[in-house]
Design a protein around this motif. Sequence first.
Motif, PDB file in Angstrom:
ATOM      1  N   ASP A 174     -27.923  69.887 -22.704  1.00 59.13           N
ATOM      2  CA  ASP A 174     -26.898  69.114 -23.283  1.00 59.13           C
ATOM      3  C   ASP A 174     -25.827  69.797 -24.016  1.00 59.13           C
ATOM      4  O   ASP A 174     -24.777  68.913 -24.239  1.00 59.13           O
ATOM      5  CB  ASP A 174     -27.745  68.228 -24.278  1.00 59.13           C
ATOM      6  CG  ASP A 174     -28.554  67.075 -23.677  1.00 59.13           C
ATOM      7  OD1 ASP A 174     -28.360  66.971 -22.387  1.00 59.13           O
ATOM      8  OD2 ASP A 174     -29.566  66.672 -24.165  1.00 59.13           O
ATOM      9  N   VAL A 175     -26.121  71.001 -24.428  1.00 59.87           N
ATOM     10  CA  VAL A 175     -25.212  71.610 -25.481  1.00 59.87           C
ATOM     11  C   VAL A 175     -24.430  72.851 -25.137  1.00 59.87           C
ATOM     12  O   VAL A 175     -23.673  73.388 -25.750  1.00 59.87           O
ATOM     13  CB  VAL A 175     -25.884  71.810 -26.853  1.00 59.87           C
ATOM     14  CG1 VAL A 175     -26.610  70.431 -27.415  1.00 59.87           C
ATOM     15  CG2 VAL A 175     -26.934  72.874 -26.597  1.00 59.87           C
ATOM     16  N   ASP A 176     -24.791  73.001 -24.078  1.00 61.21           N
ATOM     17  CA  ASP A 176     -24.479  74.607 -23.592  1.00 61.21           C
ATOM     18  C   ASP A 176     -22.930  74.815 -23.572  1.00 61.21           C
ATOM     19  O   ASP A 176     -22.296  76.002 -23.327  1.00 61.21           O
ATOM     20  CB  ASP A 176     -25.278  75.017 -22.163  1.00 61.21           C
ATOM     21  CG  ASP A 176     -24.996  74.136 -20.929  1.00 61.21           C
ATOM     22  OD1 ASP A 176     -24.296  73.405 -21.053  1.00 61.21           O
ATOM     23  OD2 ASP A 176     -25.708  74.604 -19.846  1.00 61.21           O
ATOM     24  N   LYS A 228     -20.691  72.523 -24.965  1.00 55.66           N
ATOM     25  CA  LYS A 228     -20.206  71.772 -26.131  1.00 55.66           C
ATOM     26  C   LYS A 228     -20.068  72.389 -27.188  1.00 55.66           C
ATOM     27  O   LYS A 228     -20.799  73.429 -27.623  1.00 55.66           O
ATOM     28  CB  LYS A 228     -20.975  70.455 -26.052  1.00 55.66           C
ATOM     29  CG  LYS A 228     -20.874  69.525 -25.018  1.00 55.66           C
ATOM     30  CD  LYS A 228     -22.036  68.334 -25.309  1.00 55.66           C
ATOM     31  CE  LYS A 228     -22.303  67.575 -23.982  1.00 55.66           C
ATOM     32  NZ  LYS A 228     -23.090  66.520 -24.079  1.00 55.66           N
ATOM     33  N   SER A 229     -19.466  71.969 -28.164  1.00 56.10           N
ATOM     34  CA  SER A 229     -19.119  72.592 -29.748  1.00 56.10           C
ATOM     35  C   SER A 229     -19.599  71.332 -30.675  1.00 56.10           C
ATOM     36  O   SER A 229     -19.870  70.335 -30.210  1.00 56.10           O
ATOM     37  CB  SER A 229     -17.577  72.992 -29.898  1.00 56.10           C
ATOM     38  OG  SER A 229     -17.041  71.861 -29.668  1.00 56.10           O
ATOM     39  N   SER A 237     -24.883  71.307 -31.289  1.00 58.94           N
ATOM     40  CA  SER A 237     -24.850  72.268 -30.485  1.00 58.94           C
ATOM     41  C   SER A 237     -25.179  73.678 -30.986  1.00 58.94           C
ATOM     42  O   SER A 237     -25.940  74.748 -30.496  1.00 58.94           O
ATOM     43  CB  SER A 237     -23.411  72.522 -29.693  1.00 58.94           C
ATOM     44  OG  SER A 237     -23.327  71.299 -28.800  1.00 58.94           O
ATOM     45  N   ASP A 238     -24.572  73.857 -32.049  1.00 55.78           N
ATOM     46  CA  ASP A 238     -24.675  74.949 -32.946  1.00 55.78           C
ATOM     47  C   ASP A 238     -26.229  75.095 -33.333  1.00 55.78           C
ATOM     48  O   ASP A 238     -26.741  76.383 -33.259  1.00 55.78           O
ATOM     49  CB  ASP A 238     -23.876  75.162 -34.197  1.00 55.78           C
ATOM     50  CG  ASP A 238     -22.359  75.358 -33.942  1.00 55.78           C
ATOM     51  OD1 ASP A 238     -22.011  75.598 -32.738  1.00 55.78           O
ATOM     52  OD2 ASP A 238     -21.621  74.893 -34.791  1.00 55.78           O
ATOM     53  N   ARG A 280     -28.066  76.225 -30.270  1.00 62.55           N
ATOM     54  CA  ARG A 280     -27.747  77.471 -29.912  1.00 62.55           C
ATOM     55  C   ARG A 280     -28.520  78.584 -30.647  1.00 62.55           C
ATOM     56  O   ARG A 280     -28.939  79.712 -30.432  1.00 62.55           O
ATOM     57  CB  ARG A 280     -26.225  77.550 -29.981  1.00 62.55           C
ATOM     58  CG  ARG A 280     -25.835  78.855 -29.218  1.00 62.55           C
ATOM     59  CD  ARG A 280     -24.209  78.572 -28.761  1.00 62.55           C
ATOM     60  NE  ARG A 280     -24.069  77.752 -27.903  1.00 62.55           N
ATOM     61  CZ  ARG A 280     -23.199  76.550 -28.282  1.00 62.55           C
ATOM     62  NH1 ARG A 280     -22.715  76.376 -29.281  1.00 62.55           N
ATOM     63  NH2 ARG A 280     -23.105  75.727 -27.227  1.00 62.55           N
TER      64      ARG A 280
END
Length: 214
Positions: free
Chosen positions: A121-123, A125-126, A130-131, A134
């Motif tokens: 979902d987040v790879d 995106k910012s 996402s942070d 990550r």
Amino acid sequence: MVESAVVDGRRARGDASRRIVLQSATDLASVEGLDGLTIGRLAEASGSSKSSIATLFQSKEGLQLATVAAAREIFTARIVEPARAYPRGVHRLAALLRNSLTYSKDRVFTGGCFFAATAADVDSKSGPVSDAVRAALVDWYGYVEAQLRHAVDASEVDADPEVLAFELVALNEEANSRSLLLDDARPYALAAAAMRARLRAAGADESAIALLEL
């Protein structure tokens, strides 16, 4: 005193409600991803009202961040903390890998590994959510690599720590992915066997390799 007790009681009830809702949220996100985790969808899945969930988390982003934090606590409790019973290096590494395979195999979350499910979902995106995902994954990768670096420094294995850590994590993630896709537990046994082979080739002691028997 009475007023303080009332406030404490409300806080305790709020904390209990939050924990219950987050149990549903982490499980739901492991299947439908963080993008599918909305206040309305969670209300439907958990049986809580939209208004109570909105009160607890304020916004969709607040809910998503709390869900990632809750999943990270579970990941740490199920995988990292038990492995700390073993000395740093190859024994702790093997325990981490075994715990990680078992956590996915036992379906702690319905969708397997929460972070494998939500990373997609987040790879690209910012933003804060996402942070958060990550950061959890970077810490996990780093911890695996740190055990290998310690093992190399202690002459327990002879390998490039970064490369071997990448390979071992990749085997773990492939087992999770393939098991979910095929509805089959065998990929975990295959991954454990491949991990044992890689560690044996790097010179790991058999007592450490044995920890990877599922």
